[in-house]
Structure formats: structure tokens, C-alpha cells
Motif scaffolding. Structure first.
Motif, PDB file in Angstrom:
ATOM      1  N   ASP A 178      53.783  48.735  32.800  1.00 21.20           N
ATOM      2  CA  ASP A 178      52.769  48.321  32.175  1.00 21.20           C
ATOM      3  C   ASP A 178      52.275  46.959  32.372  1.00 21.20           C
ATOM      4  O   ASP A 178      51.479  46.407  32.058  1.00 21.20           O
ATOM      5  CB  ASP A 178      53.108  48.702  30.921  1.00 21.20           C
ATOM      6  CG  ASP A 178      53.388  50.118  30.465  1.00 21.20           C
ATOM      7  OD1 ASP A 178      52.665  50.910  31.277  1.00 21.20           O
ATOM      8  OD2 ASP A 178      53.922  50.594  29.548  1.00 21.20           O
ATOM      9  N   ASP A 181      49.814  44.996  36.914  1.00 22.13           N
ATOM     10  CA  ASP A 181      48.667  45.646  37.454  1.00 22.13           C
ATOM     11  C   ASP A 181      48.542  46.118  39.009  1.00 22.13           C
ATOM     12  O   ASP A 181      47.576  46.747  39.184  1.00 22.13           O
ATOM     13  CB  ASP A 181      47.530  45.048  37.130  1.00 22.13           C
ATOM     14  CG  ASP A 181      47.337  43.778  37.718  1.00 22.13           C
ATOM     15  OD1 ASP A 181      48.243  43.356  38.604  1.00 22.13           O
ATOM     16  OD2 ASP A 181      46.395  42.984  37.578  1.00 22.13           O
ATOM     17  N   SER A 198      49.113  50.432  43.004  1.00 20.27           N
ATOM     18  CA  SER A 198      48.035  51.157  41.719  1.00 20.27           C
ATOM     19  C   SER A 198      46.835  51.464  42.527  1.00 20.27           C
ATOM     20  O   SER A 198      45.946  52.177  41.632  1.00 20.27           O
ATOM     21  CB  SER A 198      47.752  49.801  41.141  1.00 20.27           C
ATOM     22  OG  SER A 198      47.046  48.704  41.608  1.00 20.27           O
TER      23      SER A 198
END
Length: 275
Positions: A178, A181, A198
Motif C-alpha cells: 500500500d 505505488d 502496478s
């Protein structure tokens, strides 16, 4: 008219024994015979032995490891996106007590011993537990155990998997994800981690494949049942979840069809071919 059928495997296209059978293989052949495309969109690595085990000689495109790798029907690489080396190094240093699986194109690397790793691969469901044991046993030639951090960092790691049953460890790992990114966790179910770059997801991978095959969005049908299917299901208008899929997948899908246990996806594909 649908020209590309992209489906998750476990809980979606595969049968209740988590494998294929004549009905499913015949469905793929029907799609190919109509000069359309059958695409596997899975969190699995889908190395050559896995593809052969599931699909025999059927012509398929592979979206592997949640979209970190895309292969054409001759197993040529269309796309590949690995995790940042510094991120992999940091995960190795921060989570030495977590039994992580580091996957590249050819092997799965693990710091634990094979015996300890198999002990960690536990599932309360008896059929799934047996299936997982068989899956790991069949693929052990592509596993490298007792790997050092240095060994693992030599490779282009595409995806990190982990079965984490300890809540404290799971919370620590999720908190790390978390806070960064550049990575994402898109697991098919709880107590499991599927970590990729991601930018990687099944939906984006399908769009890359669409461009390669000159197919538009309204010519694509996607099928999925779990957490790692959500982005894909939200992205396309012709998206379908089995009625016995997860709640988050059914919420993301535009349409709910029958049960996976009753071949709902294969039946829907066959019906779509008639239109």
C-alpha cells in the motif's frame, strides 16, 4: 460479433477438478475453427508444461501472471513487464520470514526448503489441497529452492506469490504494498498475494493483445471469478462472471451467467459463436 474470448482458469473456465476435459477442449477448437481467438488470462505462470497439461495441442494465447507476460499461440513473447529490481531487493530484505515465490519466465525461486514450502501450501478445502499438492509436484523441476537474495536478484522477476496464513505477516506485507505505488497486489482470494508491477493487470494485457490482433473492444468477451479479474471485468462491456464466483467479481462484471460447476463459461462461448 465476438472475435476474442479471454478467460480466467480456476473457478471460471476449468472444471471443478481444476483441469480441462473433452468438453472444454472441444470449445477451444470450435473457437479456433471459426478463426477467432481463445485467450487464457491467468495468474498462473503458464510455462510450457502447464500449457501442455491443460490444453494439449490446442491453439491458445496466454496472458500469464496477471498480465506480466503475454505469449502468442506459438509461445512467442508479445509483452513482458518485470518488477523493479530495487523493490524486489527491499522485499527480500524486509520479509525474510515470509515464504515468497519469485517467478521469472522459466523458474520459481524460493528461499525456503522444498519441504517447508510444501507445508505452507495449505488449503482447508480437501479437493483444492490435493490439487495444489499435485500442481506443485508436477512443476518441481521448474522450482529453485534454498535460493539466496543474490541468486534471486540475478533474474527478471515478473511476479511474486505468497500464501500467508499468519495475520501479522499478511498485514505487514500488505502495508508495504500500500505504501508503494509502483507495485500492486491482485490476489484471486484471501490469504494469498500476487504482486506485480502496478501497470500490470489482465485488462491492460488484453488491450495489448487487441492491438496486436487488430480487434476492437466490442469484439472482446472476458470471463472471471476472482479478485485478480476485477480490472478486466470492469474494463470491458462484454464481461461475465459465473454465479458461483466471488462477490467482487460479480459486482465488477457487466453480466452474471450460470455456475462454473455447470460449464457456464464454455456454454456461453459456444452460444456466442452462433450469433
Amino acid at each position: 460479433m465476438i472475435k476474442l474470448f479471454a478467460t480466467d482458469l480456476d473457478g471460471t473456465f476449468l472444471n471443478v477438478l481444476h483441469t480441462t476435459d473433452k468438453y472444454l477442449l472441444d470449445t477451444i477448437d470450435m473457437i479456433n475453427n471459426e478463426n477467432k481467438y481463445f485467450v487464457v488470462a491467468t495468474g498462473r505462470h503458464m510455462r510450457a508444461y502447464q500449457q501442455k497439461s491443460f490444453f494439449k495441442d490446442c491453439q491458445i494465447y496466454n496472458i500469464c501472471m496477471n498480465g506480466a507476460r503475454i505469449l502468442d499461440n506459438d509461445r512467442n513473447v508479445i509483452y513482458e513487464k518485470g518488477l523493479d529490481k530495487e523493490t524486489v531487493k527491499e522485499i527480500l530484505e524486509l520479509f525474510p520470514d515470509v515464504d515468497l515465490e519469485f517467478n521469472d519466465a522459466n523458474y520459481t525461486y524460493c528461499k525456503f526448503s522444498s519441504l517447508n514450502h510444501l507445508k505452507n501450501v495449505y488449503d482447508p478445502h480437501p479437493i483444492k489441497r490435493i490439487a495444489k499438492k499435485i500442481y506443485y509436484a508436477l512443476g518441481l523441476s521448474e522450482w529453485k529452492f534454498h535460493q539466496s537474495d543474490k541468486d534471486i536478484l540475478k533474474h527478471n522477476i515478473l511476479k511474486i506469490n505468497a500464501h500467508v496464513h499468519d495475520n501479522d505477516k499478511a498485514q505487514r506485507l500488505q502495508a508495504y504494498i500500500d505504501a508503494h505505488d509502483n507495485i500492486v497486489n491482485a490476489p484471486f482470494s484471501s490469504n494469498f498475494f500476487e504482486i506485480t508491477d502496478s501497470s500490470v493487470n489482465k485488462g491492460n494485457a488484453i488491450k495489448i493483445l487487441m492491438k496486436q490482433l487488430h480487434i476492437s473492444e466490442n469484439e472482446v468477451a472476458v470471463y472471471g471469478d476472482g479478485g485478480n479479474d476485477v480490472v478486466m471485468l470492469e474494463m470491458f462491456e462484454h464481461s461475465y462472471a459465473p454465479s458461483d464466483g466471488s462477490d467482487i467479481a460479480k459486482k465488477a462484471a457487466k453480466h452474471i451467467i450460470g455456475k462454473n460447476s455447470e460449464y457456464a463459461v464454455a456454454k456461453h462461448m459456444r452460444n456466442s459463436l452462433k450469433k
